[in-house]
Structure formats: C-alpha cells, structure tokens
Motif scaffolding. Structure first.
Motif, mmCIF file in Angstrom:
data_model
loop_
_atom_site.group_PDB
_atom_site.id
_atom_site.type_symbol
_atom_site.label_atom_id
_atom_site.label_comp_id
_atom_site.label_asym_id
_atom_site.label_seq_id
_atom_site.Cartn_x
_atom_site.Cartn_y
_atom_site.Cartn_z
ATOM 1 N N ALA A 92 0.830 -1.208 0.000
ATOM 2 C CA ALA A 92 0.000 0.000 0.000
ATOM 3 C C ALA A 92 0.859 1.252 0.000
ATOM 4 C CB ALA A 92 -0.935 -0.003 1.203
ATOM 5 N N GLU A 93 2.058 1.178 0.609
ATOM 6 C CA GLU A 93 2.971 2.318 0.611
ATOM 7 C C GLU A 93 3.714 2.438 -0.707
ATOM 8 O OE1 GLU A 93 4.194 2.177 5.346
ATOM 9 O OE2 GLU A 93 5.411 1.086 3.886
ATOM 10 N N LEU A 94 3.977 1.302 -1.366
ATOM 11 C CA LEU A 94 4.775 1.311 -2.593
ATOM 12 C C LEU A 94 4.032 1.905 -3.780
ATOM 13 C CD1 LEU A 94 6.595 -2.135 -2.467
ATOM 14 C CD2 LEU A 94 7.657 0.125 -2.403
ATOM 15 N N GLY A 95 2.697 1.726 -3.815
ATOM 16 C CA GLY A 95 1.930 2.192 -4.972
ATOM 17 C C GLY A 95 2.239 3.624 -5.353
ATOM 18 N N PRO A 96 1.997 4.598 -4.463
ATOM 19 C CA PRO A 96 2.253 5.996 -4.814
ATOM 20 C C PRO A 96 3.727 6.310 -5.035
ATOM 21 C CG PRO A 96 1.607 5.780 -2.490
ATOM 22 C CD PRO A 96 1.357 4.472 -3.135
ATOM 23 N N LYS A 97 4.641 5.580 -4.347
ATOM 24 C CA LYS A 97 6.072 5.845 -4.515
ATOM 25 C C LYS A 97 6.541 5.420 -5.900
ATOM 26 C CE LYS A 97 7.170 5.248 0.426
ATOM 27 N NZ LYS A 97 7.592 6.636 0.664
ATOM 28 N N ILE A 98 6.102 4.249 -6.345
ATOM 29 C CA ILE A 98 6.547 3.727 -7.635
ATOM 30 C C ILE A 98 6.025 4.565 -8.788
ATOM 31 C CG2 ILE A 98 6.231 1.760 -9.211
ATOM 32 C CD1 ILE A 98 6.567 -0.070 -6.805
ATOM 33 N N LYS A 99 4.831 5.123 -8.642
ATOM 34 C CA LYS A 99 4.268 5.930 -9.729
ATOM 35 C C LYS A 99 5.065 7.204 -9.972
ATOM 36 C CE LYS A 99 -0.451 4.281 -9.933
ATOM 37 N NZ LYS A 99 -1.877 4.651 -10.039
ATOM 38 N N ASP A 100 5.913 7.592 -9.018
ATOM 39 C CA ASP A 100 6.735 8.790 -9.179
ATOM 40 C C ASP A 100 8.105 8.483 -9.772
ATOM 41 O OD1 ASP A 100 4.765 10.433 -8.145
ATOM 42 O OD2 ASP A 100 5.469 10.224 -6.078
ATOM 43 N N ILE A 101 8.411 7.216 -10.015
ATOM 44 C CA ILE A 101 9.716 6.824 -10.564
ATOM 45 C C ILE A 101 9.622 6.726 -12.081
ATOM 46 C CG2 ILE A 101 11.506 5.041 -10.591
ATOM 47 C CD1 ILE A 101 10.692 4.286 -7.764
ATOM 48 N N ASP A 102 10.469 7.457 -12.775
ATOM 49 C CA ASP A 102 10.444 7.486 -14.239
ATOM 50 C C ASP A 102 11.663 6.802 -14.861
ATOM 51 O OD1 ASP A 102 8.044 8.937 -14.287
ATOM 52 O OD2 ASP A 102 9.124 10.833 -13.992
ATOM 53 N N ASP A 103 12.502 6.166 -14.056
ATOM 54 C CA ASP A 103 13.707 5.495 -14.541
ATOM 55 C C ASP A 103 13.465 3.986 -14.540
ATOM 56 O OD1 ASP A 103 16.197 4.349 -14.966
ATOM 57 O OD2 ASP A 103 17.280 5.912 -13.859
ATOM 58 N N ALA A 104 13.375 3.394 -15.743
ATOM 59 C CA ALA A 104 13.085 1.965 -15.854
ATOM 60 C C ALA A 104 14.211 1.119 -15.268
ATOM 61 C CB ALA A 104 12.843 1.585 -17.312
#
Length: 557
Positions: A12-24
């Motif tokens: 539940a914590e990772l969802g919003p954090k991962i959506k902000d990462i733009d480096d594959a």
C-alpha cells in the motif's frame, strides 16, 4: 542501489512511490531486490507494470512504418493528429485499405487529410452569403426562437477568462479554488503563447462572486489566482436563485461593451464586449447557472468537463470556414475534455465562431476534483470591483419561507483511503453498506462513497445506514473526483461515468462477482467474489495490519 528498497515497505505504501519513478533501470533494480528478498508476487507485478508503462511511453511510433493492424482506431486518431504531411497520410490510408480496411480508421486518416488540404468537393466556390435575419426568418415570432436572429457584433472584442466562484455558508467551496488555480495556469500559458490579446495586452483571470456575504472573500480569490474580482452583494441573494443570479452574471459580462446601452452598465473597469472564456463548477447550482448564462449570452456550453487547454484548431467544415473546400485554423480555442459515453474515450468539445455569428464566451462547467487546489499566495494583488445594478423585485416574487440546509457537505477528497459501494449490495442493501462502513472504520483515514447506481436505486435501507445514502457521496462524472492512495470498489461494475471519478487513485482494489466486469480492466487488484464474503476478510486484515497479504490471497483464491 535504487533510492527505494521495496522490501522495506508494504505494498500500500509502494503504490504511490513507484508511480513517481520514471527510470526503468531503477525499477529493474528494485525488482531484483524484491526477488532476492521477500519475493512478493503483488509487489513484482506492481513494479513490472510501471516498467511496461514507461517503455510504452518511450516508444515513438513511426507513422511511415508502423503496422496499423496493431493499433486501435483511437490510436490511429491520436497518431494522425500530429501529422502534417499528406503524402505520409495517403500512404497510411493505402496500408489500412490493404490491411484491416476499417471504415472508422480510414475516416480518421481522410479527415486529417481534408483538414490540411480542404475538401475535394469544391462546389461552385461561392462564399456563404449574408442574409439578414428578418429575411431568413420572416415568420419568426416565438420568443424562444429569437436566438436564431443572433448576429455577430461589429468588430466584437473578447478578453479574459471568467470564473464563477460558488460559495456555501459564506465560504468558497473547494471546486471554486480548483478552477481559479487552473484558470491562472491557463491564462499564464496563454499570455506566454500569444503575447496577450490581439493588441498585445495580457489577459486576466476574472473571479465572479454573487451572494449575501461575499465581500469578505475578495482577497481570498485573489490569493488563489484572480487578477480581478467582480462581486455583487445583496441580502436577497442568500440562497441561489436562477433568475437574479443569471441576470447579474450576464450584466457583468456585457457591461462596458457594445450592448451597454441596452440595459447593461457602462463601466470603467471593462472595455470589451464579453468574456473570451467562462468557467463554472459542475455542482447542482453551477450546472443550472452555466446553462442559463451561456444561453443568455448566445453561446454554447461543454458540461461536466475534467480537462481544459487552449490551442489552435484546424477546421474544414464550411459552416465554420464560410467556403466549401477551405480549411481554416482557429486560434485561442478552449479545448474542453469530457468523458465520452462510449465507455473508453474522452470527447473534446470546441465552441467556434462561424461567419456572421459569434460563439463567445466559450464556456465549460468543471467536475469538482478534476484539478489540484493551488496554494494561496498572500502576496498576490488584484483589482476589486463592487458591481452595482438594480435588482428587479419580480426576480424575487417567490419567497422561501422555510428550508433545511446541511452544516457542511461530504468531502471525499484528501483521504488516504476511499471505500465505495455499488449495486452489488442488492441482495442485502443495509448489510452491504454496513460492511463497507466497517472497512472504513478499520482505516486511520478513510471516507465512504457510492456509485450512482446505489443512489438512484429503489433499495430500502434501515437504521443509521440510511443517513449515508445521498448524492453528496457519489463518485464519478456527476459526483466527486477522488485520488486516494487506496480505492476499494465493492460491487461496482466500472462504467466510464464512475471511472472518471476514481481512476487516478494510486492503488485500486475491485471486488466483483462478475469476472468480466469493466472495472477489472483498470484495477490493480481484482478479487472475484461476493462482497459479503470478501469485505469482512479485508476488514480483519486491516485491523491486523495485513491488508496487502489479504488482498494478494483473495486475488489468488
């Protein structure tokens, strides 16, 4: 080493954090850490989905080589929109004809060619001729048909974006502040792009305040982005009334223009005929006022919009260009995006002038929650105009002697979690709502919402549950727009009207007994099952701090 170690976080914590990462590459490193660590399938799926999305966004489609059979009609429509080379378009048309030969796909390509070159049907090349209204409609006598007589104003001038700021209990409602922030952004970009109006003067954001106690709000709307505030205060305007509110707004809009001598005020703060753009909230009162005002101002309205931007539009319709075969680029057009009832697309509405007829202001109503609420700037300065006009006693002929009002509405925005219930509660409506409320209570910061199907149904609710059933809890196109960290949709099919209100949520958990429900296509987790069985399990898991595990297990069941 990636900045975020997924093994240190719950899903539940990772969802919003991962959506902000733009480096594959960073995401791939996170994927390796998870695989070497806890190796949770839901976490790996979440990371892989983000990688896939980034790679799709990065992949540029070459119109000269792309296999059109791999593209949907919507993909082709988006692709040809930016192509100006008609040779490339014709080659694409040939490939489509030799391939799937889809009529709608060919139509998109042909429309783009026509918008660039003009129609092959040149007719006799004659320009549209002006026919005076009294000749065109000699038998016109019905009052509601007078709009057919509308003509463009001679050398008409339009400026600024006007925002109607709705209030409740003497305070601005959230959507008013959201619209001011969006208007500020639009007009800043507009002035940078066009250099201001046709004479090179910057155009403004104008806030309109009408009510019985609005003078105290003028500084606030300036802080949220207005350059000028035009307000009218009168004790009789405590509650929204169609006639006076419409007359006041239209009088303000036409003040100082060519029609000022026809009953509208001659003022020194406005020297143009009408606003270029008008924006209203898509609330109950805002929807009514926007339609009445735009009709009175002889223009159009795009209702329930969720996106706005200003740019050029290439048009080949002879009703707009004045000559068959011509294409014309119209500038400064407000593009108003709203959900399409097709269920998978958005429609973009344009309000464009035509020969001998102006369609200004270009008007839209905005779904609450569509735009971010800006941070107020106490240092901003603006002009305050206290508008004066006579209010006809006939506008207040009906007195409201008694009414009930809520102390405050239900605001579903800004919560970490939203639990929403749909028509899946049909077997036992009261019990279904109670299960949803139990789940809400299990979270630290959660709100309870409903789909339109529950609100418009004929269910009978018992006890305290009945107080939770109301339009103020509706999520969707005609309700509120929410973007929580976690959105739980229980018994909701996922129609486009509901999707509009919640699909920007970070993590969407859907519970539905129908494996083919539309909501499955845009959910992060889909639990196929009866909400009466699944919700109690989720509530227990939340109370035990094991939501991610419970969702993963339920998804696998």
């Amino acid at each position: 080493m990636p900045e975020i170690d997924p093994t240190d976080h719950e899903i539940a914590e990772l969802g919003p954090k991962i959506k902000d990462i733009d480096d594959a590459d960073e995401l791939r490193e996170m994927l390796e850490l998870e695989a070497d660590g806890e190796d949770r399938a839901p976490v790996k799926t979440l990371v892989e989905s983000r990688i896939e999305k980034l790679e799709e966004d990065d992949a540029e489609i070459d119109p000269e080589s792309v296999d059109l059979s791999d593209l949907t009609v919507a993909d082709i429509a988006n692709l040809v929109r930016d192509i100006d080379d008609t040779d490339v378009l014709r080659e694409m048309l040939e490939r489509e004809q030799d391939g799937q030969d889809r009529k709608t796909a060919k139509g998109q390509i042909e429309d783009r060619i026509e918008s660039i070159e003009g129609s092959d049907d040149e007719g006799d090349g004659a320009q549209l001729e002006y026919v005076p209204p009294e000749e065109k409609h000699p038998d016109l006598d019905h009052p509601t048909a007078d709009k057919q007589w509308v003509e463009r104003l001679e050398d008409a001038e339009y400026r600024d974006m006007w925002v109607y700021c709705e209030t409740q209990h003497g305070e601005l409602i959230d959507v008013s502040m959201e619209m001011l922030g969006k208007a500020r952004q639009l007009m800043d970009d507009y002035n940078d792009r066009y250099g201001g109006d046709e004479d090179g003067e910057p155009e403004d954001v104008v806030a309109v305040l009408v009510g019985d106690s609005v003078s105290d709000l003028t500084e606030q709307v300036i802080e949220f982005g207005a350059d000028r505030v035009v307000s009218l205060e009168d004790d009789r305007l405590e509650r929204f009334r169609h006639k006076p509110y419409t007359e006041i707004f239209c009088s303000m809009a036409r003040a100082g223009g060519q029609v000022a001598d026809e009953g509208h005020e001659d003022v020194d703060w406005k020297d143009y005929d009408e606003p270029r753009y008008t924006v209203f909230p898509a609330t109950n009162n805002g929807r009514d006022l926007s339609a009445l005002v735009q009709g009175e101002l002889d223009s159009g309205l795009a209702s329930d919009c969720s996106g706005l931007y200003i740019e050029e539009a290439m048009i080949s319709n002879p009703a707009k260009t004045g000559n068959p075969g011509d294409s014309k680029e119209f500038e400064r057009i407000l593009h108003m995006k709203r959900p399409d009832f097709s269920g998978f697309e958005y429609s973009t509405i344009l309000c464009i002038d035509k020969p001998f007829r102006d369609f200004h202001p270009q008007g839209a109503s905005v779904i609450p929650g569509s735009f971010d609420r800006p941070e107020p700037d106490p240092e901003r300065e603006g002009e305050v105009v206290e508008y004066e006009m006579d209010l006809d006693d006939d506008w207040f002929a009906v007195d409201v002697t008694e009414f009930d009002t809520l102390d405050s509405g239900v605001d579903l925005t800004g919560h970490d979690v939203v639990v929403a219930m749909g028509r899946g509660i049909g077997d036992s409506p009261t019990e279904g709502i109670e299960l949803g409320l139990d789940l809400v209570d299990a979270f630290d910061d959660a709100a309870f919402g409903l789909s339109r199907g529950v609100i418009t149904s004929s269910y009978n609710f018992e006890g305290h549950v009945e107080s939770y059933i109301g339009e103020d809890r509706q999520i969707g196109e005609s309700g509120q727009v929410v973007e929580p960290d976690v959105y739980v949709a229980a018994g909701i099919s996922g129609a486009i009207q509901h999707k509009v209100g919640m699909d920007e949520s970070d993590t969407i958990i859907a519970i539905n007994s129908d494996p083919d429900a539309d909501i499955r296509g845009f959910s992060d987790y889909f639990v196929e099952g009866d909400l009466f069985e699944v919700l109690p399990r989720l509530t227990e898991a939340v109370e035990a701090g094991e939501l991610a595990t419970a969702v993963a297990e339920a998804s696998d069941d």
